[in-house]
Design an enzyme around this catalytic site. Structure first.
Site, short mmCIF file in Angstrom:
data_model
loop_
_atom_site.label_atom_id
_atom_site.label_comp_id
_atom_site.label_asym_id
_atom_site.label_seq_id
_atom_site.Cartn_x
_atom_site.Cartn_y
_atom_site.Cartn_z
CG ASP A 107 -0.28 -0.08 2.54
OD1 ASP A 107 0.71 -0.83 2.66
OD2 ASP A 107 -0.73 0.59 3.49
CD GLU A 131 4.23 0.93 7.00
OE1 GLU A 131 4.98 1.30 7.92
OE2 GLU A 131 3.91 1.68 6.05
#
Length: 381
Positions: A72, A137
């Site tokens: 991400d 994250e």
């Protein structure tokens, strides 16, 4: 005629084209999982809520060397400030531009291509090679690495060494590696008062006046002096709000958000006790919500850090600084299980910024470093 991109560069470009804004994965783990399966990895997908996670193993015995990272990325920010489409990788003057170029799709690509070369040379390597990858994250970090580690702990699966591919370098590739991170404790403070007219302060109770001395003491406090590997603990107020907007009204409430980045010299309980003691001593009428996003972790110099340092020295000629600075990383969920954790990645100067970029040459060099770490720990032991 331009030459074909290296495998590491080509994979980085392929991942950048996927607009995987947290917690979206946009197929990145599918690409990575297929490449790992082709190498003989046992790939397990662990979705939790909107988050995609991957746990993959090659080998079935200790020690376990794990590469960890995330697919991400943060939002692009103002598109008009980008010189190029943030999700269309563009190379200019030896630099690759795109969202996630540095944080951390180049790191992911370097891990995969390093692993492909390593297994081609050492299909019967010692121990186990593992991957722990997530799409959570940059977001809340609740359903990502944290949840995967809970599953692994429940199953009795242990990681011996973990290399996190976060961008750790400052000026040149490999000049800094992380062997720990500070903890992060946040507070949402609400100070209660009584609204009233500024001309009649005796009929009101101004929460700004009540909170100001306590906040000043917290902001100026020396919490500790840090230690050999950690900076001193710091307290920062990030948001503060009070008032109706009218110049003649005493507000009835003050809201403040603060964050403490703390070293191994502190504990959450000790910090909370100190803050509440200061607020109480100043007779502040308050409510306080706490948020712990990570505890400090530290990996003393040992087998893993020695291997990472040697790999960097062999490929760049430099000896890296061993640091614990910066924000938090998913290493905070892995280290408490007993794993040695070291972070090594590309230059972090442009992460989370518009026109994020990475030096093309650094991607292949990082891949070579990762391969050498595998050799030192799973072949030459």
């Amino acid at each position: 005629m331009s030459s074909a991109p290296s495998p590491s560069l080509a994979l980085t470009q392929e991942l950048i084209r996927r607009p995987s804004v947290s917690p979206e994965d946009q197929g990145c783990l599918q690409i990575i999982g297929e490449r790992l399966e082709a190498l003989g990895f046992r790939v397990e997908r662990m979705p939790f809520g909107p988050v995609e996670n991957l746990w993959a193993l090659h080998g079935d015995e200790a020690p376990v060397l794990c590469f960890a990272g995330h697919t991400d990325v943060v939002p692009t920010g103002p598109r008009e400030e980008w010189h190029t489409d943030p999700f269309e990788p563009v190379i200019r003057d030896g630099v690759l531009y795109g969202r996630g170029a540095a944080d951390m799709k180049s790191g992911l690509a370097a891990m995969i291509t390093a692993t492909e070369r390593f297994i081609a040379k050492h299909p019967k390597h010692a121990g186990t090679l593992a991957f722990l990858l997530t799409s959570d994250e940059e977001g809340p970090s609740v359903d990502g690495t944290r949840r995967v580690m809970e599953v692994l702990e429940a199953r009795g699966e242990k990681i011996t060494w973990c290399v996190v591919g976060e961008p750790t370098s400052t000026d040149t590739l490999g000049d800094v590696i992380k062997i720990g991170r500070r903890g992060s404790l946040s507070g949402k403070l609400t100070v209660h008062g009584v609204q009233g007219h500024v001309a009649y302060p005796h009929l009101a109770d101004n929460p700004v006046h009540a909170a100001a001395p306590a906040l000043a003491e917290l902001a100026s406090r020396v919490w500790d002096k840090g230690n050999e590997f950690f900076q001193p603990t710091t307290f920062q107020i990030s948001n503060i709000n009070a008032g109706t907007g009218a110049p003649n009204v005493i507000p009835g409430e003050l809201k403040a958000r603060f964050n403490i980045r703390f070293s191994t010299e502190q504990t959450v309980e000790k910090l909370q006790q100190t803050i509440t003691e200061i607020l109480n001593r100043h007779k502040v009428n308050y409510t306080l919500e706490w948020f712990v996003s990570g505890l400090p972790f530290f990996t003393p110099p040992g087998e893993l850090s020695n291997a990472v340092v040697q790999a960097i020295k062999e490929h760049t000629g430099r000896v890296p600084e061993l640091s614990t600075t910066g924000g938090t990383s998913d290493g905070r969920f892995i280290a408490p299980t007993g794993a040695q954790v070291v972070e090594l990645g590309v230059i972090n100067a442009t992460i989370h910024k518009v026109n994020e970029n990475v030096r093309v040459a650094d991607i292949d060099t990082l891949s070579a470093m990762y391969e050498r770490v595998m050799e030192l720990l799973l072949v030459e032991q």
